[in-house]
Design a protein around this motif. Sequence first.
Motif, PDB file in Angstrom:
ATOM      1  N   ILE A 275       1.018  -1.225  -0.039  1.00  0.00           N
ATOM      2  CA  ILE A 275       0.036  -0.039  -0.017  1.00  0.00           C
ATOM      3  C   ILE A 275       0.939   1.277   0.041  1.00  0.00           C
ATOM      4  O   ILE A 275       1.776   1.506   0.935  1.00  0.00           O
ATOM      5  CB  ILE A 275      -0.927  -0.051   1.270  1.00  0.00           C
ATOM      6  N   PHE A 276       0.545   2.088  -0.895  1.00  0.00           N
ATOM      7  CA  PHE A 276       1.474   3.474  -1.108  1.00  0.00           C
ATOM      8  C   PHE A 276       0.445   4.656  -0.777  1.00  0.00           C
ATOM      9  O   PHE A 276      -0.605   4.589  -1.491  1.00  0.00           O
ATOM     10  CB  PHE A 276       2.162   3.673  -2.245  1.00  0.00           C
ATOM     11  N   ARG A 277       0.537   5.015   0.209  1.00  0.00           N
ATOM     12  CA  ARG A 277      -0.518   6.225   0.579  1.00  0.00           C
ATOM     13  C   ARG A 277       0.012   7.518   1.068  1.00  0.00           C
ATOM     14  O   ARG A 277       1.093   7.520   1.958  1.00  0.00           O
ATOM     15  CB  ARG A 277      -1.377   5.629   1.681  1.00  0.00           C
ATOM     16  N   ASN A 278      -0.447   8.633   0.407  1.00  0.00           N
ATOM     17  CA  ASN A 278       0.145   9.921   0.862  1.00  0.00           C
ATOM     18  C   ASN A 278       1.695  10.077   0.764  1.00  0.00           C
ATOM     19  O   ASN A 278       2.411  10.845   1.668  1.00  0.00           O
ATOM     20  CB  ASN A 278      -0.372  10.007   2.492  1.00  0.00           C
ATOM     21  N   ASN A 279       2.160   9.665  -0.311  1.00  0.00           N
ATOM     22  CA  ASN A 279       3.617  10.132  -0.600  1.00  0.00           C
ATOM     23  C   ASN A 279       3.853  11.064  -1.618  1.00  0.00           C
ATOM     24  O   ASN A 279       2.827  11.027  -2.398  1.00  0.00           O
ATOM     25  CB  ASN A 279       4.242   8.642  -0.990  1.00  0.00           C
ATOM     26  N   THR A 280       4.711  11.624  -1.542  1.00  0.00           N
ATOM     27  CA  THR A 280       5.047  12.651  -2.750  1.00  0.00           C
ATOM     28  C   THR A 280       5.123  11.889  -4.022  1.00  0.00           C
ATOM     29  O   THR A 280       4.506  12.131  -4.787  1.00  0.00           O
ATOM     30  CB  THR A 280       6.253  13.395  -2.568  1.00  0.00           C
ATOM     31  N   ILE A 281       5.944  10.788  -3.936  1.00  0.00           N
ATOM     32  CA  ILE A 281       5.994  10.026  -4.973  1.00  0.00           C
ATOM     33  C   ILE A 281       5.829   8.580  -4.351  1.00  0.00           C
ATOM     34  O   ILE A 281       6.640   8.239  -3.565  1.00  0.00           O
ATOM     35  CB  ILE A 281       7.361   9.976  -5.718  1.00  0.00           C
ATOM     36  N   GLY A 282       4.851   7.799  -5.110  1.00  0.00           N
ATOM     37  CA  GLY A 282       4.730   6.452  -4.420  1.00  0.00           C
ATOM     38  C   GLY A 282       5.972   5.658  -5.013  1.00  0.00           C
ATOM     39  O   GLY A 282       6.584   5.148  -3.844  1.00  0.00           O
ATOM     40  N   ILE A 283       6.208   5.167  -6.080  1.00  0.00           N
ATOM     41  CA  ILE A 283       7.369   4.700  -6.383  1.00  0.00           C
ATOM     42  C   ILE A 283       8.267   5.508  -7.608  1.00  0.00           C
ATOM     43  O   ILE A 283       7.420   5.903  -8.481  1.00  0.00           O
ATOM     44  CB  ILE A 283       7.081   3.266  -7.098  1.00  0.00           C
ATOM     45  N   TYR A 284       9.449   5.564  -7.449  1.00  0.00           N
ATOM     46  CA  TYR A 284      10.415   6.299  -8.365  1.00  0.00           C
ATOM     47  C   TYR A 284      11.287   5.297  -9.077  1.00  0.00           C
ATOM     48  O   TYR A 284      11.939   4.432  -8.075  1.00  0.00           O
ATOM     49  CB  TYR A 284      11.141   7.357  -7.658  1.00  0.00           C
ATOM     50  N   MET A 285      11.331   4.988 -10.330  1.00  0.00           N
ATOM     51  CA  MET A 285      12.070   3.927 -10.709  1.00  0.00           C
ATOM     52  C   MET A 285      12.926   4.324 -11.678  1.00  0.00           C
ATOM     53  O   MET A 285      12.792   5.101 -12.374  1.00  0.00           O
ATOM     54  CB  MET A 285      11.004   2.703 -11.319  1.00  0.00           C
ATOM     55  N   GLU A 286      14.482   3.940 -11.590  1.00  0.00           N
ATOM     56  CA  GLU A 286      15.287   4.338 -12.346  1.00  0.00           C
ATOM     57  C   GLU A 286      16.118   3.128 -12.867  1.00  0.00           C
ATOM     58  O   GLU A 286      16.682   2.283 -11.932  1.00  0.00           O
ATOM     59  CB  GLU A 286      16.323   5.337 -11.777  1.00  0.00           C
ATOM     60  N   GLY A 287      16.386   2.674 -14.028  1.00  0.00           N
ATOM     61  CA  GLY A 287      17.159   1.428 -14.224  1.00  0.00           C
ATOM     62  C   GLY A 287      16.742   0.237 -13.828  1.00  0.00           C
ATOM     63  O   GLY A 287      17.601  -0.596 -13.716  1.00  0.00           O
ATOM     64  N   CYS A 288      15.261   0.185 -13.694  1.00  0.00           N
ATOM     65  CA  CYS A 288      14.829  -1.163 -13.272  1.00  0.00           C
ATOM     66  C   CYS A 288      14.262  -1.985 -14.542  1.00  0.00           C
ATOM     67  O   CYS A 288      14.051  -1.507 -15.302  1.00  0.00           O
ATOM     68  CB  CYS A 288      13.700  -0.797 -12.284  1.00  0.00           C
ATOM     69  N   SER A 289      14.734  -3.273 -14.252  1.00  0.00           N
ATOM     70  CA  SER A 289      13.836  -4.181 -15.415  1.00  0.00           C
ATOM     71  C   SER A 289      13.478  -5.469 -14.952  1.00  0.00           C
ATOM     72  O   SER A 289      13.808  -5.754 -13.711  1.00  0.00           O
ATOM     73  CB  SER A 289      14.862  -4.152 -16.516  1.00  0.00           C
ATOM     74  N   ARG A 290      12.628  -6.213 -15.769  1.00  0.00           N
ATOM     75  CA  ARG A 290      12.199  -7.372 -15.427  1.00  0.00           C
ATOM     76  C   ARG A 290      11.478  -7.414 -13.992  1.00  0.00           C
ATOM     77  O   ARG A 290      11.677  -8.609 -13.440  1.00  0.00           O
ATOM     78  CB  ARG A 290      13.379  -8.608 -15.712  1.00  0.00           C
TER      79      ARG A 290
END
Lengths: 255, 247, 415
Positions: free
Chosen positions: C268-283
């Motif tokens: 559960i991602f709630r009330n965050n500025t950014i829930g998920i920030y992804m960089e260089g992720c795969s599979r």
Amino acid sequence: MFKLLKYALYDIVKSRFALLYTLFMVLVAISIYQVSEDMSKVSLSLLNIMLMIVPLISAIFATTHFFNNLEFTELMLAQPVKRRDVFLSQILAVMFVLSLAIVIGFGVPMILWGADSSVLILLGIGIGLSVVFAGLAFLASVLTRDKAKAIGISLSFWIYFSLVYDGFVLYLIYSLADYPLEKPTLALVFLNPVDLGRIIMLMQLDISALMGYTGAFFQDFFGSAKGILLSSAVMFVWMILPVSAAMRVFKRKDF
Amino acid sequence: MISVQQIHKKFGKLEVLKDFNLEFESGKSYALMGPNGSGKTTLIKIILGMVIPNAGDILVKGNSIKGSFAYRSDIGYMPQIGRYPDNIKIGQLFSMMQDMRPDIKKYDMELASEFGLMDMLDKPMRTLSGGTRQKVSASLAFMFRPDILILDEPTAGLDPIAVEILKNKIIQEREKGRLILITSHILSELDELTNHAIYIHEGKVFFNDTTESLKDITGESKFTTAIARLMEWSLKKKQIKTELSHV
Amino acid sequence: MKTVKLLFLTLFILMTVSLEASTIRVKNGQSIQSAVTLAAEGDTLIIEKGTFAENEITIRKPLTLIGESYPIIDGRAKGNVFLIASDNVHIRGLKIINTGMSNMDDSAGIKFFDSKNCTVEDNILEETFFGLHFSNSSNLTIKNNRLSSHAEREYQTGNGIHLWKCRDSFIEGNTVSGHRDGIYLEFVTNTVSTGNMIEANNRYGLHFMFSHDNSYIQNTFRKNGAGVAVMYTRNVLMKENIFEENKGASSYGILLKDITDSEVIGNIFRNNTIGIYMEGCSRSTFQKNSFTQNGWALKLMASCDQNTFEENNFIANTFDISTNGSVVLNTLQNNYWDKYEGYDLDKNRTGDVPYRPISLFSVIVEKIPSAVILWRSFLVTLLDRMEKVIPSITPENMIDNSPKMRPYDIRTANT
């Protein structure tokens, strides 16, 4: 003055418009409450109504009312009363009815389904914007003798403040993207009552902190005592300014 | 009682009144005439303070009306078309007007009752016919026994019975020594009601004297024809002017 | 199963040892260090209620330390409190306070080196620089400890639970607040973290790097300075955690950098500025997560590929997804988007028209952050509508072709 206001109010409260507008507000609020589950979503939907519909209806209604009541205004001017009082009784009655429609229209669903402080501030902003746009509409009305032209000017005020101005802000931000723009944008927000209302409300909704650096900067400002004081003061100026300009013209106007 | 002193009024580029002077005395009743656009309505509105002159002043009972509003309690005004808030009732309108003049305690309700308005005090204004509204306007003008009565087309839209009632009332008030100022398109009516004729042409007083001297000067025995003659003269004067300007 | 096995193992070891081990009581006023020095391998030290002003208590043999009613071990702001370099050390029921505050030696409440099969359980640590510090150790059980510190600034405090080069461990039911990072793992493998409550730490709630094959289950990360940041790791399982109230200019529910072959499920991602920030992720797979009331639910940088987002709920976020590029190599399917305005004529609970989660305004804000002040204005609403009708700027293939009409029921045990 109070006698005049009493009769002006009596007339406007009993008018079909007041009833329809209030009913419209109740329906809108009820449907919003029915559709969305959580309070912050309700507040955001209500905010859209406050920022768009309320100024539009206020502007149009105030203009039409001014011209529909023109003969009566003339009759009043022939009576032993001050011009200022004639003007104030008219505009205060309009402002009162617009505010009442918001308070009842949004207040009843709020009593039924509960509310938090943010919704109360939303009501305040709705009332503030009603007053601002009723003032602008009266200004447009006293500046011209033609009803259609006055409605045109009122609509232009509305389009300007809710659309054109923001386009200008966006353009400015876009062309000056390389500079720190927080403070200038803050100043720009103060120059538009709709933007000001919107920002005050967004800061209340606690979503602002989610908006990255700019959001955090604005949150800091509008969250501080100084910011609250300043923003309400500026909103107040916006409420007073068009009315007093309109009154100035009204006092010198030929009927 | 009313002294119009060097009034000058422009609407945009249009000069409506130029260096305009007039005296209205109490006990006299004036017929204010002139072609459309001659400035009669503007004059009335300036006296009532609804239009603000560019220059000059109006004295009512010796006091300037500039910045003053109390003098209007001495004036009963019946507008050409009386329009009132839709939802207000006749009775409320009456008490509202009475509210605005707290010093006056005794009201003249004669017209109201003769017009039968006292039986319909509960009727909202929006339900009234144009004629009934005129009756309301007339009743209001006379209600406070003002020293000055300004009646703008008073009989327009009234049925013949109501016209008679109103005419009688006007004559009655004239005899009480009030100043009465009437504009009307019905010249015969003016003949009955007034003893003084003022003819305005292009923002200037073209004629200002008693009805008798008007008849004398024009050589006509009837008021209506005398006025017609006056109009002819005023138009001729204009033609002469334009001819001269070609020389 | 793993947990049960390990428990039996420890019990067994304890029993065999206790056959010959004795129990020593340490009274208030006595020295723990001397008791430790005198004790034989495998002995149990019962520390009675009281205050022991000691630091650098060094343990080099298997011992069990049990506190009665939380005796206070006060490090008086000098160095470490316990230093342990031995297998089979178990510490329970102590209250350890006031370590040194120096970055020079990384002062800690309890510091382990090269140890195996150790347990740290039910302890209270207050005002420690590092709380529990483990290096080069394995088969650790870190359970139900309460760690709190009150440093105002990031550099004034160390990490709560810090593991470096460790493996095969459990971190369970701990509460960490006021530290720099709540849980910090570097070169840690095969470790399970469950049911921890990580709150109000100055930097990251959870921070790991090069820590493969770990799982994080039913933890709560709340109001940490910059949320959770995990980097350079593969095969991570994150399941049913709660990431909430991480707000600020650069604050994330999770920041994923170079994470591969991982699963993020049921969080559960709630009330965050950014829930998920992804960089260089795969599979990686993101499934059954709930994103509510975040500024940005997902910030998906163009360097990410072959990730799948399915059956997630996106509700009341300011922006659902934003990205910095125009090429999108990830898959979105069967998600519920509350902003979806399509219809479902065939009543199969899947919308008949695709949903584009990237709004024009989010693209503008990505380029010019200040433009965010126009959020919720009429102009922006109008622009977004126009873009929906005639897409021109937003990436064309960032699209969910099977948006759901109703949200999924997503709950976790630790709500």
